[in-house]
Design an enzyme around this catalytic site. Structure first.
Site, mmCIF file in Angstrom:
data_model
loop_
_atom_site.group_PDB
_atom_site.id
_atom_site.type_symbol
_atom_site.label_atom_id
_atom_site.label_comp_id
_atom_site.label_asym_id
_atom_site.label_seq_id
_atom_site.Cartn_x
_atom_site.Cartn_y
_atom_site.Cartn_z
ATOM 1 C CG ASP A 11 26.001 4.785 -18.982
ATOM 2 O OD1 ASP A 11 25.033 5.119 -19.685
ATOM 3 O OD2 ASP A 11 26.021 3.739 -18.295
ATOM 4 C CG ASP A 13 19.871 3.962 -16.866
ATOM 5 O OD1 ASP A 13 19.540 4.692 -15.931
ATOM 6 O OD2 ASP A 13 19.176 3.800 -17.873
HETATM 7 P P1 B16 Z 1 14.622 3.808 -21.645
HETATM 8 P P2 B16 Z 1 22.230 4.274 -20.316
HETATM 9 C C1 B16 Z 1 20.159 2.730 -21.067
HETATM 10 O O1 B16 Z 1 20.686 3.788 -20.333
HETATM 11 C C2 B16 Z 1 20.035 1.471 -20.224
HETATM 12 O O2 B16 Z 1 21.328 0.981 -19.878
HETATM 13 C C3 B16 Z 1 19.313 0.399 -21.012
HETATM 14 O O3 B16 Z 1 19.168 -0.772 -20.233
HETATM 15 C C4 B16 Z 1 17.935 0.921 -21.453
HETATM 16 O O4 B16 Z 1 17.260 -0.036 -22.251
HETATM 17 C C5 B16 Z 1 18.145 2.202 -22.245
HETATM 18 O O5 B16 Z 1 18.844 3.146 -21.447
HETATM 19 C C6 B16 Z 1 16.836 2.812 -22.701
HETATM 20 O O6 B16 Z 1 16.121 3.271 -21.580
HETATM 21 O O7 B16 Z 1 13.704 2.632 -21.887
HETATM 22 O O8 B16 Z 1 14.432 4.457 -20.307
HETATM 23 O O9 B16 Z 1 14.543 4.810 -22.789
HETATM 24 O O10 B16 Z 1 23.004 3.115 -19.736
HETATM 25 O O11 B16 Z 1 22.610 4.658 -21.725
HETATM 26 O O12 B16 Z 1 22.166 5.476 -19.389
HETATM 27 MG MG MG Z 2 24.738 2.165 -18.535
#
Ligand code: B16
Ligand code: MG
EC number: 5.4.2.6
Length: 220
Positions: A11, A13
């Site tokens: 993953d 984030d």
């Molecule tokens: P964006 P991951 C996710 O990333 C985040 O954990 C989540 O908090 C966020 O809303 C989502 O990406 C969408 O992100 O607004 O930048 O498209 O944990 O899957 O890497």
């Molecule tokens: Mg994450």
């Protein structure tokens, strides 16, 4: 599990870098602009959840999900993203979480493959700010999937891109929705952080991730 470990799906984030705080600040600003209180505890529910689904959860929290037109919802999501992207400018290679670079070096030494599975539309921007884009053999972001975590699609797609079977990899996640996605894909799951349920193994932080531990877990 009898097959050898051949790859790791990360993953982004919360595992490669900690963008959760930036997501928090941006959602707080957007939520408060429409009179919805937003705190770090509620932000936990949004980890691994797509942008639009995150906004719907915030609106639902205050029973406001029917107060906005589709256009207004899209404008709120765009507003959040604009601020979030401005905060991403702060990210440098020093923001890669502890132990991650060392783990990737160890994986490459053993010819194991690495992929990213992130539902973020900003995944490539984040990886580029970290100077990590070249480290991964395959990157799955929001553009390559139709269903968000906890659906297994993103992890299955990562394995397809690596040309590996789901039984040959482990997946590493910091979000409950992500652990559920890994498990639903039939992949061995590793959770990072606290309060995660159903992971095959959990470590408190990324500094405790280690290739030998992943191999032992995968061989069980
Ligand atoms: P964006 P991951 C996710 O990333 C985040 O954990 C989540 O908090 C966020 O809303 C989502 O990406 C969408 O992100 O607004 O930048 O498209 O944990 O899957 O890497
Ligand atoms: Mg994450």
């Amino acid at each position: 599990m009898t097959t050898a470990l051949k790859g790791v799906v990360f993953d982004l984030d919360g595992v490669i870098t900690d963008t959760a705080h930036y997501h928090y600040l941006a959602w707080k600003k957007t939520a408060e602009s429409i009179g919805i209180e937003f705190d770090e505890a509620f932000n936990e529910n949004l980890k691994g959840v797509s942008r639009i689904d995150s906004l719907l959860l915030i609106l639902k929290k205050d029973g406001r999900e029917n107060d906005f037109t589709q256009e207004q919802i899209e404008a709120l999501a765009a507003d959040k993203n604009e601020f979030y992207v401005s905060l991403l400018k702060e990210i440098t290679p020093a923001d890669v979480l502890p132990g991650i670079k060392e783990l990737i070096v160890a994986l490459k030494k053993q010819n194991l493959k690495c992929a990213i599975a992130s539902v973020s539309k900003n995944a490539r921007t984040v990886l580029s700010a970290l100077e990590m884009e070249q480290e991964f053999d395959y990157i799955v972001d929001a553009a390559k999937i139709t269903k968000s975590k906890p659906d297994p699609e993103i992890f299955v797609e990562a394995c397809r891109g690596l040309n590996l079977d789901t039984s040959e990899v482990v997946g590493i996640e910091d979000a409950q929705a992500g652990i559920e996605a890994i498990n639903a894909a039939g992949i061995v799951s590793v959770g990072v952080g606290s309060g995660l349920r159903d992971a095959d193994m959990t470590v408190k932080n990324t500094g405790l991730l280690d290739l030998r531990i992943l191999e032992i877990l995968h061989s069980k």
